[in-house]
Motif scaffolding. Structure first.
Motif, short mmCIF file in Angstrom:
data_model
loop_
_atom_site.label_atom_id
_atom_site.label_comp_id
_atom_site.label_asym_id
_atom_site.label_seq_id
_atom_site.Cartn_x
_atom_site.Cartn_y
_atom_site.Cartn_z
N VAL A 1 0.89 -1.12 0.01
CA VAL A 1 0.06 0.07 0.17
C VAL A 1 0.73 1.29 0.00
O VAL A 1 1.85 1.56 1.01
N GLY A 2 0.46 2.18 -0.87
CA GLY A 2 1.38 3.52 -0.95
C GLY A 2 2.58 3.29 -2.01
O GLY A 2 2.86 4.26 -2.74
N LEU A 3 2.72 1.80 -2.30
CA LEU A 3 3.69 1.73 -3.34
C LEU A 3 3.17 1.03 -4.81
O LEU A 3 3.76 0.36 -5.49
N GLU A 4 1.83 1.20 -5.03
CA GLU A 4 1.35 0.71 -6.21
C GLU A 4 1.87 0.84 -7.64
O GLU A 4 1.61 0.19 -8.38
N ARG A 5 2.44 2.14 -7.62
CA ARG A 5 3.07 2.74 -8.84
C ARG A 5 4.52 2.89 -9.01
O ARG A 5 5.02 3.53 -9.56
N VAL A 6 5.19 2.04 -7.83
CA VAL A 6 6.30 2.45 -7.58
C VAL A 6 7.23 1.76 -8.81
O VAL A 6 7.04 0.83 -9.28
N GLU A 7 8.46 2.65 -9.10
CA GLU A 7 9.52 2.24 -10.06
C GLU A 7 10.87 1.90 -9.16
O GLU A 7 11.14 2.48 -8.39
N ILE A 8 11.42 0.84 -9.71
CA ILE A 8 12.56 0.32 -9.16
C ILE A 8 13.82 0.78 -9.79
O ILE A 8 13.74 0.88 -11.19
N MET A 9 14.64 1.85 -9.40
CA MET A 9 15.80 2.31 -9.79
C MET A 9 17.00 1.45 -9.86
O MET A 9 17.72 1.50 -10.78
N ARG A 10 17.11 0.77 -8.88
CA ARG A 10 18.04 -0.40 -8.74
C ARG A 10 17.65 -1.37 -8.17
O ARG A 10 17.00 -1.70 -7.11
N PRO A 11 17.77 -2.76 -8.82
CA PRO A 11 17.12 -3.94 -8.43
C PRO A 11 17.69 -4.41 -7.00
O PRO A 11 19.08 -4.41 -6.94
N ALA A 12 16.89 -5.30 -6.20
CA ALA A 12 17.54 -5.85 -5.01
C ALA A 12 18.37 -7.05 -5.71
O ALA A 12 18.22 -7.60 -6.63
N TYR A 13 19.46 -7.63 -4.86
CA TYR A 13 20.41 -8.59 -5.15
C TYR A 13 20.90 -9.21 -3.93
O TYR A 13 20.92 -8.73 -2.76
N ALA A 14 21.36 -10.54 -4.09
CA ALA A 14 22.18 -11.07 -3.14
C ALA A 14 23.47 -11.23 -3.62
O ALA A 14 23.78 -11.27 -4.93
N ILE A 15 24.54 -11.06 -2.73
CA ILE A 15 25.87 -11.44 -3.04
C ILE A 15 26.75 -12.60 -2.20
O ILE A 15 26.32 -12.49 -1.15
N GLU A 16 27.28 -13.32 -2.73
CA GLU A 16 28.14 -14.26 -2.09
C GLU A 16 29.67 -13.85 -2.26
O GLU A 16 29.95 -13.36 -3.25
N TYR A 17 30.49 -14.25 -1.22
CA TYR A 17 31.71 -13.65 -1.31
C TYR A 17 32.58 -14.67 -0.28
O TYR A 17 32.06 -15.17 0.59
N ASP A 18 33.96 -14.56 -0.38
CA ASP A 18 34.54 -15.35 0.47
C ASP A 18 35.24 -14.56 1.53
O ASP A 18 35.21 -13.19 1.76
N TYR A 19 35.39 -15.42 2.71
CA TYR A 19 35.80 -14.72 4.04
C TYR A 19 36.68 -15.81 4.69
O TYR A 19 36.82 -16.71 4.11
N VAL A 20 37.72 -15.28 5.71
CA VAL A 20 38.39 -16.25 6.49
C VAL A 20 38.06 -16.20 7.56
O VAL A 20 37.98 -15.45 8.38
N ASP A 21 38.11 -17.51 8.05
CA ASP A 21 37.43 -17.80 9.37
C ASP A 21 38.38 -17.16 10.47
O ASP A 21 39.73 -17.37 10.57
N PRO A 22 37.65 -16.24 11.37
CA PRO A 22 38.64 -15.37 12.31
C PRO A 22 39.26 -16.07 13.39
O PRO A 22 40.08 -15.42 14.24
N ILE A 23 38.70 -17.40 13.63
CA ILE A 23 39.59 -18.29 14.47
C ILE A 23 41.11 -18.29 14.30
O ILE A 23 41.71 -18.42 15.34
N GLN A 24 41.61 -17.83 13.13
CA GLN A 24 43.08 -17.66 12.87
C GLN A 24 43.55 -16.54 13.01
O GLN A 24 44.76 -16.21 12.49
N LEU A 25 43.09 -15.55 14.09
CA LEU A 25 43.62 -14.48 14.38
C LEU A 25 43.67 -14.32 15.90
O LEU A 25 43.16 -15.15 16.62
N HIS A 26 44.69 -13.44 16.31
CA HIS A 26 44.96 -12.92 17.49
C HIS A 26 43.95 -12.14 17.97
O HIS A 26 43.50 -11.62 17.12
N ALA A 27 43.97 -11.51 19.30
CA ALA A 27 42.94 -10.44 19.59
C ALA A 27 43.51 -9.32 19.03
O ALA A 27 42.67 -8.34 19.01
N SER A 28 44.57 -9.10 18.81
CA SER A 28 45.12 -7.97 17.87
C SER A 28 44.69 -7.67 16.54
O SER A 28 44.88 -6.71 16.06
#
Length: 624
Positions: free
Chosen positions: A329-356
């Motif tokens: 409601v209120g968005l019946e005529r809304v225009e999308i300027m940039r579509p929604a998306y999901a993104i996958e990415y690599d990370y490094v498990d932080p147990i491999q870090l010191h507290a520093s």
């Protein structure tokens, strides 16, 4: 390979919120610093929600500021709606939040970086680390340039092997419109790091000219916006409202009809998504009993028509997105300027870090932000600040800054990451802090300003103001303990209102203020001096008096835990064959390599009995 002719003290890879704080911290500590990023125009870009702060996240921003970071100052200068959340609850869980002018936030941060004396900015994609044995000495870029540095900080965000999903269509990207980082995560794998895969997402950006705001409920900010930074005197930016809308049953039917083309439900997405910020299709599937979900329509800035519908992230196909957003409601005529998306990415498990935040596998290499499996600008910025400080301290030959769980939310977050690892995007919550009454937003400067000044980030003028504030708090506490209400001379109406009739003995103003029904404003009716102190001082005095018993109890708990937290475990500690330790515990300790007994005690599966055995082994090793 072309060798760049300047050698740096600190080299930061990535220009997101973690990279900005890391680079600024190192440069402000006098270290020659290089920030390398794929796109200089995207420095400090708000890839998702155009806002800073929120529950627990606001605490992180205040702590960043107390230590001498930039995020709080940046949002104070560019925020367009400020609110204090949880005002009806206790001070431990109150939190600041502000909408940002997305472009102004980015541009101001870039100006700050460009104006920093010891900081150099360059555009380039890092593809590999340069090593000398087990020590990092620089990086290589895709353009064939090698930059040498004494320390390197990786703040790669969502860019490492980033893969964007919109329905069944997917393509490489660090975020929509940006190139991914290709090669660096493969290099980290080759060097022996455990690299995993995570997923996040963002809603569509909508054209506000096509929304009927008359059908939506406005949400205004606070009448008197309060700054994040302890150095900001007042907010001067024009403030604007957000608007509240709701999904409905038709919205949910549209979503269900498109699930067969959802990468989330068709098995295309491999990465684990954020449990506490699910996509709208995830909400509809997981909570079928709910007939609507709330969204805040948030402006992306004062000079743009784009708005952000919070809570409505999705990776559904674009045609389903059109139908879904227009069902609201209120968005019946809304225009999308940039579509929604999901993104996958690599990370490094932080147990491999010191507290520093230095890696255990390679010396002089630090990780901060989403590379550690966290989500959120605030979590990233806080890690970046710590990594930047510690990289600079390493170059100076000094001990690292380690924040404990009793010192800061930053300490809680880092301890969680390095002792528990991260199997899903980590988000900060007040419930994660066992000493949260000590770790309030309002006292972040009292907890951390000294440390920020000690490492050289808090300038003398700011430090001087802090010292005077701290002195005023102490003086006011002493005055309230000294001055008394004499019942025979008291205002009768005051005694009647607060049920003090019949009191025979004099009461100190501290005793009066300790009562839950008497505030500093109430006390001012008989004690005019209390309103002569600055509001920030008065707030601290009132909180410290009212919650003193609870605060003392938590301080006692901190003291009891210090023995474990301060007991260092040598890096070469061998756990295999330690008498009394089960094979499972030995394997866990060998895998996690905790720095202290406190860290070891928080590793899942490591029992109190095992900690006792380990403590005895440490004493035996040191000859005690």
């Amino acid at each position: 390979m072309i060798f760049y002719d300047k050698h740096y003290d600190v080299l930061v890879v990535g220009g997101g919120h973690a990279g900005c704080e890391a680079a600024l911290a190192a440069a402000r500590m006098g270290r020659e610093t290089l920030l390398l990023t794929i796109n200089l125009d995207a420095i400090a870009l708000m890839s998702c929600n155009p806002a800073i702060g929120g529950l627990a996240k606001g605490h992180l921003v205040k702590e960043i500021d107390a230590l001498g970071g930039e995020m709080a100052k940046n949002i104070d200068a560019t925020g367009i709606q400020f609110r204090i959340l949880n005002t009806k609850k206790g001070p431990a869980v109150r939190a600041s939040r502000a909408q940002a002018d997305k472009q102004q936030y980015r541009l101001r941060m870039k100006r700050v970086l460009e104006g920093e004396e010891h900081l150099h900015l360059k555009q380039g994609e890092v593809t590999a680390l340069v090593l000398n044995d087990d020590t990092v000495t620089g990086v290589d870029t895709r353009a064939g340039v090698r930059y040498m540095a004494k320390t390197v900080i990786l703040t790669t965000g969502t860019f490492m092997r980033g893969l964007i999903h919109i329905g069944l269509v997917h393509y490489s990207g660090g975020r929509a419109g940006d190139l991914p980082s290709v090669g660096l995560s493969d290099n980290l794998r080759e060097l022996g790091f455990a690299v995993g895969r995570l997923k996040t997402g963002t809603p569509a950006r909508l054209d506000s000219r096509t929304i009927d705001f008359n059908k939506l409920e406005p949400q205004y900010g606070d009448d008197e916006p309060l700054p994040f930074s302890f150095s900001t005197e007042r907010i001067v930016t024009r403030q604007v409202p957000c608007h509240i809308a709701y999904t409905n049953e038709r919205s949910h039917e549209i979503i269900r009809s498109g699930l067969d083309r959802s990468p989330l439900y068709s098995g295309i997405i491999e990465g684990v998504g954020p449990r506490y910020c699910p996509s709208i299709e995830d909400k509809v599937v997981r909570f079928p009993e709910k007939d609507r979900h709330q969204t805040f329509i948030e402006p992306e800035g004062l000079d743009t028509v784009e708005v952000y519908p919070s809570g409505l992230s999705t990776s559904l196909p674009i045609d389903v997105q059109w139908q879904f957003y227009r069902s609201i409601v209120g968005l019946e005529r809304v225009e999308i300027m940039r579509p929604a998306y999901a993104i996958e990415y690599d990370y490094v498990d932080p147990i491999q870090l010191h507290a520093s935040l230095e890696t255990k596998r390679l010396m002089n290499l630090y990780h901060a932000g989403q590379i550690n499996g966290t989500s959120g600008y605030e979590e990233a910025a806080a890690q970046g600040l710590v990594a930047g400080i510690n990289a600079a301290l390493r170059v100076q030959g000094k001990e690292p800054l380690i924040l404990g769980r009793n010192d800061a939310y930053i300490g809680v977050m880092i301890d969680d990451l390095v002792t528990l690892g991260s199997k899903e995007p980590y988000r900060m919550f007040t419930s994660r802090a066992e000493y949260r009454l000590l770790l309030r937003e309002d006292n972040a400067d009292l907890r951390l300003r000294e440390r920020g000044h000690a490492v050289g980030l808090v300038r003398e003028n700011e430090y001087g103001k802090f010292v005077r504030k701290r002195e005023m708090i102490g003086e006011e506490l002493q005055r309230l303990r000294r001055e008394k209400l004499l019942p025979s001379q008291a205002d009768a109406a005051f005694l009647e209102e607060f049920n003090l009739n019949g009191v025979q003995n004099a009461l100190t103003y501290e005793q009066l203020l300790r009562r839950p029904d008497i505030t500093a404003t109430d006390l001012s009716r008989i004690d005019g001096k209390i309103m002569e102190t600055p509001a920030a001082v008065r707030e601290q005095v009132e909180i410290q008096i009212k919650y003193q018993g609870y605060i003392d109890r938590q301080l006692e708990q901190v003291e009891r835990s210090k023995k474990l937290e301060n007991a260092r475990i040598p890096r070469d500690m061998q756990y295999a064959g330690l008498p009394g330790l089960s094979t499972e515990v030995q394997e866990k300790l060998q895998a996690f390599r905790p720095d202290t007994l406190g860290q070891a005690s928080r590793i899942p599966g490591v029992t109190p009995a095992a900690i006792t055995i380990l403590s005895i082994a440490l004493k035996s090793r040191s000859g005690q």
